[in-house]
Design a protein around this motif. Structure first.
Motif, PDB file in Angstrom:
ATOM      1  N   TYR A 130      -7.299   0.612  13.994  1.00  0.00           N
ATOM      2  CA  TYR A 130      -6.126   1.408  13.667  1.00  0.00           C
ATOM      3  C   TYR A 130      -6.542   2.718  13.002  1.00  0.00           C
ATOM      4  O   TYR A 130      -7.588   2.795  12.356  1.00  0.00           O
ATOM      5  N   PHE A 131      -5.676   3.719  13.100  1.00  0.00           N
ATOM      6  CA  PHE A 131      -5.761   4.855  12.194  1.00  0.00           C
ATOM      7  C   PHE A 131      -5.169   4.421  10.857  1.00  0.00           C
ATOM      8  O   PHE A 131      -4.380   3.493  10.788  1.00  0.00           O
ATOM      9  N   VAL A 132      -5.496   5.148   9.783  1.00  0.00           N
ATOM     10  CA  VAL A 132      -4.895   4.838   8.477  1.00  0.00           C
ATOM     11  C   VAL A 132      -4.806   6.098   7.634  1.00  0.00           C
ATOM     12  O   VAL A 132      -5.713   6.928   7.634  1.00  0.00           O
ATOM     13  N   ASP A 133      -3.695   6.261   6.945  1.00  0.00           N
ATOM     14  CA  ASP A 133      -3.546   7.303   5.929  1.00  0.00           C
ATOM     15  C   ASP A 133      -3.753   6.675   4.565  1.00  0.00           C
ATOM     16  O   ASP A 133      -3.422   5.507   4.355  1.00  0.00           O
ATOM     17  N   GLN A 134      -4.287   7.460   3.641  1.00  0.00           N
ATOM     18  CA  GLN A 134      -4.497   6.971   2.287  1.00  0.00           C
ATOM     19  C   GLN A 134      -3.775   7.837   1.271  1.00  0.00           C
ATOM     20  O   GLN A 134      -3.641   9.045   1.452  1.00  0.00           O
ATOM     21  N   TRP A 135      -3.347   7.196   0.198  1.00  0.00           N
ATOM     22  CA  TRP A 135      -2.769   7.888  -0.954  1.00  0.00           C
ATOM     23  C   TRP A 135      -3.470   7.361  -2.193  1.00  0.00           C
ATOM     24  O   TRP A 135      -3.430   6.165  -2.464  1.00  0.00           O
ATOM     25  N   ASP A 136      -4.118   8.250  -2.942  1.00  0.00           N
ATOM     26  CA  ASP A 136      -4.819   7.843  -4.142  1.00  0.00           C
ATOM     27  C   ASP A 136      -3.985   8.210  -5.359  1.00  0.00           C
ATOM     28  O   ASP A 136      -3.797   9.387  -5.664  1.00  0.00           O
ATOM     29  N   VAL A 137      -3.474   7.203  -6.057  1.00  0.00           N
ATOM     30  CA  VAL A 137      -2.602   7.426  -7.206  1.00  0.00           C
ATOM     31  C   VAL A 137      -3.335   8.195  -8.304  1.00  0.00           C
ATOM     32  O   VAL A 137      -2.748   9.019  -9.006  1.00  0.00           O
ATOM     33  N   ARG A 138      -4.631   7.964  -8.427  1.00  0.00           N
ATOM     34  CA  ARG A 138      -5.414   8.627  -9.469  1.00  0.00           C
ATOM     35  C   ARG A 138      -5.343  10.141  -9.349  1.00  0.00           C
ATOM     36  O   ARG A 138      -5.244  10.854 -10.353  1.00  0.00           O
ATOM     37  N   ASN A 139      -5.372  10.662  -8.135  1.00  0.00           N
ATOM     38  CA  ASN A 139      -5.392  12.108  -7.932  1.00  0.00           C
ATOM     39  C   ASN A 139      -4.038  12.680  -7.536  1.00  0.00           C
ATOM     40  O   ASN A 139      -3.754  13.843  -7.818  1.00  0.00           O
ATOM     41  N   LEU A 140      -3.217  11.881  -6.867  1.00  0.00           N
ATOM     42  CA  LEU A 140      -1.949  12.396  -6.345  1.00  0.00           C
ATOM     43  C   LEU A 140      -0.737  11.979  -7.151  1.00  0.00           C
ATOM     44  O   LEU A 140       0.355  12.477  -6.913  1.00  0.00           O
ATOM     45  N   GLY A 141      -0.919  11.062  -8.093  1.00  0.00           N
ATOM     46  CA  GLY A 141       0.216  10.556  -8.841  1.00  0.00           C
ATOM     47  C   GLY A 141       0.978   9.504  -8.048  1.00  0.00           C
ATOM     48  O   GLY A 141       0.578   9.095  -6.961  1.00  0.00           O
ATOM     49  N   SER A 142       2.090   9.067  -8.601  1.00  0.00           N
ATOM     50  CA  SER A 142       2.880   8.029  -7.947  1.00  0.00           C
ATOM     51  C   SER A 142       3.500   8.549  -6.663  1.00  0.00           C
ATOM     52  O   SER A 142       4.086   9.639  -6.654  1.00  0.00           O
ATOM     53  N   PRO A 143       3.405   7.787  -5.568  1.00  0.00           N
ATOM     54  CA  PRO A 143       4.070   8.224  -4.336  1.00  0.00           C
ATOM     55  C   PRO A 143       5.582   8.134  -4.478  1.00  0.00           C
ATOM     56  O   PRO A 143       6.118   7.186  -5.055  1.00  0.00           O
ATOM     57  N   GLN A 144       6.258   9.121  -3.956  1.00  0.00           N
ATOM     58  CA  GLN A 144       7.714   9.130  -3.940  1.00  0.00           C
ATOM     59  C   GLN A 144       8.211   8.555  -2.616  1.00  0.00           C
ATOM     60  O   GLN A 144       7.436   8.377  -1.668  1.00  0.00           O
ATOM     61  N   LEU A 145       9.508   8.293  -2.560  1.00  0.00           N
ATOM     62  CA  LEU A 145      10.070   7.731  -1.335  1.00  0.00           C
ATOM     63  C   LEU A 145       9.795   8.638  -0.140  1.00  0.00           C
ATOM     64  O   LEU A 145       9.481   8.157   0.955  1.00  0.00           O
ATOM     65  N   THR A 146       9.869   9.951  -0.340  1.00  0.00           N
ATOM     66  CA  THR A 146       9.615  10.881   0.766  1.00  0.00           C
ATOM     67  C   THR A 146       8.176  10.824   1.245  1.00  0.00           C
ATOM     68  O   THR A 146       7.883  11.214   2.371  1.00  0.00           O
ATOM     69  N   ASP A 147       7.270  10.336   0.401  1.00  0.00           N
ATOM     70  CA  ASP A 147       5.865  10.224   0.778  1.00  0.00           C
ATOM     71  C   ASP A 147       5.581   8.979   1.615  1.00  0.00           C
ATOM     72  O   ASP A 147       4.587   8.941   2.342  1.00  0.00           O
ATOM     73  N   ILE A 148       6.428   7.961   1.512  1.00  0.00           N
ATOM     74  CA  ILE A 148       6.121   6.696   2.181  1.00  0.00           C
ATOM     75  C   ILE A 148       7.135   6.300   3.246  1.00  0.00           C
ATOM     76  O   ILE A 148       6.840   5.449   4.080  1.00  0.00           O
ATOM     77  N   GLU A 149       8.306   6.915   3.264  1.00  0.00           N
ATOM     78  CA  GLU A 149       9.366   6.401   4.125  1.00  0.00           C
ATOM     79  C   GLU A 149       9.118   6.620   5.615  1.00  0.00           C
ATOM     80  O   GLU A 149       9.757   5.963   6.442  1.00  0.00           O
ATOM     81  N   THR A 150       8.200   7.504   5.977  1.00  0.00           N
ATOM     82  CA  THR A 150       7.910   7.708   7.398  1.00  0.00           C
ATOM     83  C   THR A 150       6.922   6.692   7.943  1.00  0.00           C
ATOM     84  O   THR A 150       6.667   6.670   9.155  1.00  0.00           O
TER      85      THR A 150
END
Length: 325
Positions: free
Chosen positions: A121-141
């Motif tokens: 699979y492809f995968v996207d990553q979100w690192d809370v340490r550098n980007l902060g808490s993900p918001q709904l707009t960041d994950i809903e897609t």
């Protein structure tokens, strides 16, 4: 002039298209140019600047939902151009799975994402340490979110993050959480844990060092997973509510992981153990990649999905184009 390049192919990447071709053999070859059109047969416009000396090019300047048509030209040292190659076309793909790294240690933050890649699979990553808490707009897609807590034990999933995940699930999302100390942090009376993760009780630090898969379970059937957690094993046994199904248990038969289908959302998985404790090198089925492959299969994902590197520089638009099989 040189011969037209042969073997040209175009493959979809994650928000990009990857073009490859075979090398020309002319001794006076200077390089190659890649040209692109929005319609088959051209006209084509160059998408490369200086001549390329390699036999490949990744085109990041693309839009989702658009098919692009490519040809490659060769040029010699005298400036003579070949005829265009045979045309190849592809449309860029996008991310459907997001891995959220909330573990605070860069040593471990690729573990889940690498298992997703190893599963094709492809995968996207979100690192809370550098980007902060993900918001709904960041994950809903994303169809699926996998939240990995690693060694984190005192700042796992905040109240705000729980609310974001609840809204995401209520909107039809699919969620997997790996965390051996989530219950230690939230407690067993936490409403998100009870309502969305379907956990109503726990016995902390009690799961042992072996995870036994459940017979005929779509995620864990036939699996026996030794836990060798690099930062210490504090995994829990859990009490699922009446709507959840045990996925893994310890040697006493006590549940350690569960899955459930919600009324408004589709599917959720919770493992009260550290994903990093599972081997990434043991043969199938007892390894990280098989677990993720089975889990995504149960979630209903299809191979050929995603990857973005959004952690080291604090951005999410540096698409790295790591493709699946």
């Amino acid at each position: 002039p040189p011969e037209a390049p042969e073997g040209v192919s175009a493959e979809p990447g994650n928000r990009e298209v990857v073009i490859d071709w075979s090398a020309n053999t002319e001794p006076d070859l200077a390089g190659y140019s890649v040209l692109r059109s929005l319609v088959p047969g051209g006209p084509y416009d160059p998408v490369t600047g200086a001549l390329l000396t390699e036999t490949g090019f990744t085109d990041p300047d693309v839009e989702l939902g658009t098919t692009y048509f490519y040809v490659v030209e060769a040029e010699d040292l005298q400036g003579a151009l070949s005829d265009p190659s045979i045309e190849a076309s592809a449309a860029p793909d996008r991310a459907y799975v997001l891995v959220i790294n909330d573990e605070g240690d860069p040593v471990y933050q690729m573990s889940v994402a690498q298992a997703v890649l190893d599963s094709g699979y492809f995968v996207d990553q979100w690192d809370v340490r550098n980007l902060g808490s993900p918001q709904l707009t960041d994950i809903e897609t994303y169809d699926t979110v996998i939240w990995n807590l690693g060694p984190e034990y005192s700042a796992t999933i905040s109240t705000e993050e729980q609310a974001t995940l609840a809204t995401y699930l209520d909107g039809g999302g699919k969620l997997a959480i790996f965390g051996q100390d989530l219950i230690y942090d939230l407690g067993t009376t936490n409403s998100f844990l009870n309502t969305y993760l379907h956990v109503v009780g726990a016995n902390q630090d009690s799961c042992g060092s072996l995870l036994y898969g459940e017979v005929d379970d779509p995620v864990s059937d036939g699996m026996l997973l030794p836990l060798n957690t690099p930062f210490g094993n504090t995994c829990d046994t859990i009490t699922p509510d009446g709507t959840a199904v045990t996925v893994f248990a310890n040697d006493l038969g006590d549940p350690v992981a569960l899955r459930a289908e919600g009324v408004t959302y589709s599917r959720v998985f919770f493992g009260a153990f550290a994903f990093e404790g599972i081997s990434d090198t043991d043969p199938p089925p007892n390894n990280q990649a098989t677990l993720i492959d089975n889990l995504l299969g149960w979630f209903g994902e299809e191979v050929g999905l995603l990857f973005a590197d959004g952690f080291e520089d604090g951005t999410t638009n540096a698409w790295s184009g790591v493709a699946g099989n």
